[in-house]
Scaffold this active site. Structure first.
Site, PDB file in Angstrom:
ATOM      1  N   ARG A 110       0.741  -1.269  -0.042  1.00  0.00           N
ATOM      2  CA  ARG A 110      -0.036  -0.023   0.059  1.00  0.00           C
ATOM      3  C   ARG A 110       0.746   1.335   0.151  1.00  0.00           C
ATOM      4  NH1 ARG A 110      -3.324  -2.879   3.887  1.00  0.00           N
ATOM      5  NH2 ARG A 110      -4.807  -3.851   2.929  1.00  0.00           N
ATOM      6  N   LYS A 132       2.750  12.097 -10.483  1.00  0.00           N
ATOM      7  CA  LYS A 132       1.893  11.472 -11.614  1.00  0.00           C
ATOM      8  C   LYS A 132       2.693   9.770 -11.985  1.00  0.00           C
ATOM      9  CE  LYS A 132      -0.949  14.575 -14.058  1.00  0.00           C
ATOM     10  NZ  LYS A 132      -1.122  15.253 -15.245  1.00  0.00           N
ATOM     11  N   GLU A 174       8.249  19.666 -23.480  1.00  0.00           N
ATOM     12  CA  GLU A 174       8.068  19.995 -22.277  1.00  0.00           C
ATOM     13  C   GLU A 174       8.687  21.389 -22.011  1.00  0.00           C
ATOM     14  OE1 GLU A 174       5.682  18.489 -20.779  1.00  0.00           O
ATOM     15  OE2 GLU A 174       5.505  16.515 -21.712  1.00  0.00           O
ATOM     16  N   LYS A 215       6.629  24.248 -11.904  1.00  0.00           N
ATOM     17  CA  LYS A 215       5.806  23.054 -11.761  1.00  0.00           C
ATOM     18  C   LYS A 215       5.490  22.750 -10.243  1.00  0.00           C
ATOM     19  CE  LYS A 215       4.748  18.385 -12.744  1.00  0.00           C
ATOM     20  NZ  LYS A 215       4.987  17.178 -13.706  1.00  0.00           N
ATOM     21  N   GLU A 225      -4.698  17.620 -10.059  1.00  0.00           N
ATOM     22  CA  GLU A 225      -5.420  18.369 -11.169  1.00  0.00           C
ATOM     23  C   GLU A 225      -6.567  18.284 -11.435  1.00  0.00           C
ATOM     24  OE1 GLU A 225      -3.276  16.278 -14.606  1.00  0.00           O
ATOM     25  OE2 GLU A 225      -4.883  16.836 -15.846  1.00  0.00           O
ATOM     26  N   ARG A 229      -3.398  22.724 -12.378  1.00  0.00           N
ATOM     27  CA  ARG A 229      -2.611  21.618 -12.915  1.00  0.00           C
ATOM     28  C   ARG A 229      -2.815  21.128 -14.426  1.00  0.00           C
ATOM     29  NH1 ARG A 229       0.278  16.654  -9.862  1.00  0.00           N
ATOM     30  NH2 ARG A 229       1.847  15.968 -11.569  1.00  0.00           N
ATOM     31  N   ASN A 233      -0.932  20.280 -19.042  1.00  0.00           N
ATOM     32  CA  ASN A 233      -1.392  19.577 -20.319  1.00  0.00           C
ATOM     33  C   ASN A 233      -1.280  20.475 -21.639  1.00  0.00           C
ATOM     34  OD1 ASN A 233      -1.669  16.953 -19.044  1.00  0.00           O
ATOM     35  ND2 ASN A 233      -3.524  17.990 -17.791  1.00  0.00           N
ATOM     36  N   HIS A 236      -0.987  18.857 -24.960  1.00  0.00           N
ATOM     37  CA  HIS A 236      -0.839  17.319 -24.591  1.00  0.00           C
ATOM     38  C   HIS A 236      -2.105  16.414 -25.119  1.00  0.00           C
ATOM     39  CE1 HIS A 236       2.677  18.184 -22.424  1.00  0.00           C
ATOM     40  NE2 HIS A 236       2.942  16.765 -21.894  1.00  0.00           N
ATOM     41  N   HIS A 240      -0.909  13.638 -27.079  1.00  0.00           N
ATOM     42  CA  HIS A 240      -0.898  12.123 -26.834  1.00  0.00           C
ATOM     43  C   HIS A 240      -1.689  11.368 -28.015  1.00  0.00           C
ATOM     44  CE1 HIS A 240      -0.864  12.637 -21.960  1.00  0.00           C
ATOM     45  NE2 HIS A 240       0.516  12.551 -22.485  1.00  0.00           N
ATOM     46  N   HIS A 250       7.233  10.887 -26.767  1.00  0.00           N
ATOM     47  CA  HIS A 250       6.499  11.656 -26.067  1.00  0.00           C
ATOM     48  C   HIS A 250       6.578  13.351 -26.320  1.00  0.00           C
ATOM     49  CE1 HIS A 250       3.623  13.209 -23.192  1.00  0.00           C
ATOM     50  NE2 HIS A 250       4.674  14.000 -22.524  1.00  0.00           N
TER      51      HIS A 250
HETATM   52  N1  GLY Z   1       3.038  16.417 -17.006  1.00  0.00           N
HETATM   53  C1  GLY Z   1       1.988  17.120 -16.470  1.00  0.00           C
HETATM   54  C2  GLY Z   1       1.902  16.798 -14.861  1.00  0.00           C
HETATM   55  O1  GLY Z   1       2.695  16.411 -14.137  1.00  0.00           O
HETATM   56  O2  GLY Z   1       0.909  17.303 -14.557  1.00  0.00           O
END
Ligand code: GLY
Length: 350
Positions: A110, A132, A174, A215, A225, A229, A233, A236, A240, A250
């Site tokens: 866990r 993430k 990025e 960030k 998010e 946050r 993106n 993205h 994606h 990517h």
């Molecule tokens: N790569 C985008 C984020 O970490 O929210």
């Protein structure tokens, strides 16, 4: 040495040579390393100093490794190595390693502590920070995952010296994204893009710090998010979709996503024309130096279908995060048919 904290439990250290800190961070009893075949081929001597053979999992380099069976094998090996709840997992590699190692750490007993040691530009400025973690599923990027914060992130720019050229330039997807969100980063990029592409280390240290600081602030305010946050993106949604369809990396796909979505935002009057053009010229400068597959109006119908799985979609709408003006971003919501038309127009004018 520079330090950034997301919160008291989550420290990011930026320093040339800081990966050696593994020695001080590892426990006397049972640690675990997840890395990939490219990194291990270059750094096995260094890594073997800190980990026994049964404490190392080397996955095959590449996005294809972000799947359930690799996740299962990592967890199996962690159990066989006898990891306990306070054991530490170290993720040494790029975004793929960070994503699957982080998810393994979140699941084992866990959740056990994990330390990110990113080795690519993309992972150093983005994916190693913010917690993430994910694997891909049913052909969709990052469909299965969790938010699970590393206890430490060690950013050692020494690793960038051994990056293959294509991998290095992929990081600019990025990097330029952060330029679209932060005026100071945009200024640094516009004024120094040639020096940065040529790996000027002092410029890079400045930029890496600025991206992580940006960030870290966003993640501290909106970890899950729900709101701000989402800005991370930028480009993205389309990035994606392109990544799921073509064999582009990517970062390369995000560069295309940034370009095509910025053109859409300019056409729809959402993004200031003059600023959009300056932003696009940065993206094009990097894309020009990359080998890539052709994105043409004739294949938009095929790759655009992939946006239907995007996690930002609400009801039947496709959400694009786009630039508006310096320091400002916004969202555009389109029906799927509108999205396809916009992408065709963007590809044509690119
Ligand atoms: N790569 C985008 C984020 O970490 O929210």
């Amino acid at each position: 040495m520079r330090e950034i904290f997301i919160n008291a439990e989550n420290r990011i250290l930026i320093e040339n040579g800081c990966a050696k800190t593994i020695g001080a961070l590892r426990l006397d009893y049972k640690n675990f390393l997840v890395t990939d075949s490219n990194v291990y081929a270059l750094y096995s001597e260094f890594l073997n100093e800190y980990f026994d053979k049964d404490e190392i999992y080397v996955l095959r380099a590449g996005e294809e490794s972000k799947n359930f069976s690799v996740l299962e094998r990592i967890l199996e090996k962690m159990a066989q190595a006898g990891l306990q709840r306070n054991s530490k997992l170290f993720a040494v590699g790029g975004g793929v390693v960070g994503d699957i190692a982080g998810l393994s750490a979140s699941l084992y007993m866990r959740g056990i502590p994990y330390i990110q040691i990113p080795t690519t530009l993309l992972a150093q400025i983005d994916s190693s920070v913010g917690g993430k973690t994910a694997i891909d599923f049913l052909g969709v990027k990052n469909l299965i995952g969790a938010f699970y914060q590393p206890t430490q992130t060690l950013i050692d720019t020494c690793f960038l010296q051994t990056l293959p050229d294509r991998e290095w330039k992929s990081g600019f997807g990025e990097l330029i994204k952060y330029g679209g969100l932060n005026g100071e980063i945009f200024r640094l990029l516009e004024q120094n893009i040639d020096g940065i592409l040529n790996k000027d280390l002092s410029l890079l240290n400045e930029l890496i710090y600025a991206c992580i600081a940006h960030k870290a602030g966003v993640v501290a305010r909106d970890e899950k998010e729900e709101n701000e946050r989402k800005s991370l993106n930028l480009g993205h949604t389309t990035g994606h979709a392109i990544e799921s369809y073509f064999t582009l990396s990517h970062g390369e796909s995000v560069l295309y996503g940034l370009a095509l979505e910025t053109l859409t935002a300019m056409r729809l009057g959402v993004c200031e024309k003059e600023y959009g053009a300056r932003f696009l010229s940065l993206v094009k400068k990097v894309l020009k130096s990359l080998p890539y597959e052709k994105i043409e109006t004739s294949n938009v119908d095929e790759w655009a279908k992939k946006v239907k799985y995007d996690k930002k979609n609400r009801l039947d709408k496709i959400t694009l995060v786009v630039i508006k003006k310096v320091n400002e971003w916004t969202k555009i919501e389109l029906s799927f048919d509108e999205y396809v038309t916009e992408m065709k127009n963007s590809v044509q004018s690119f």
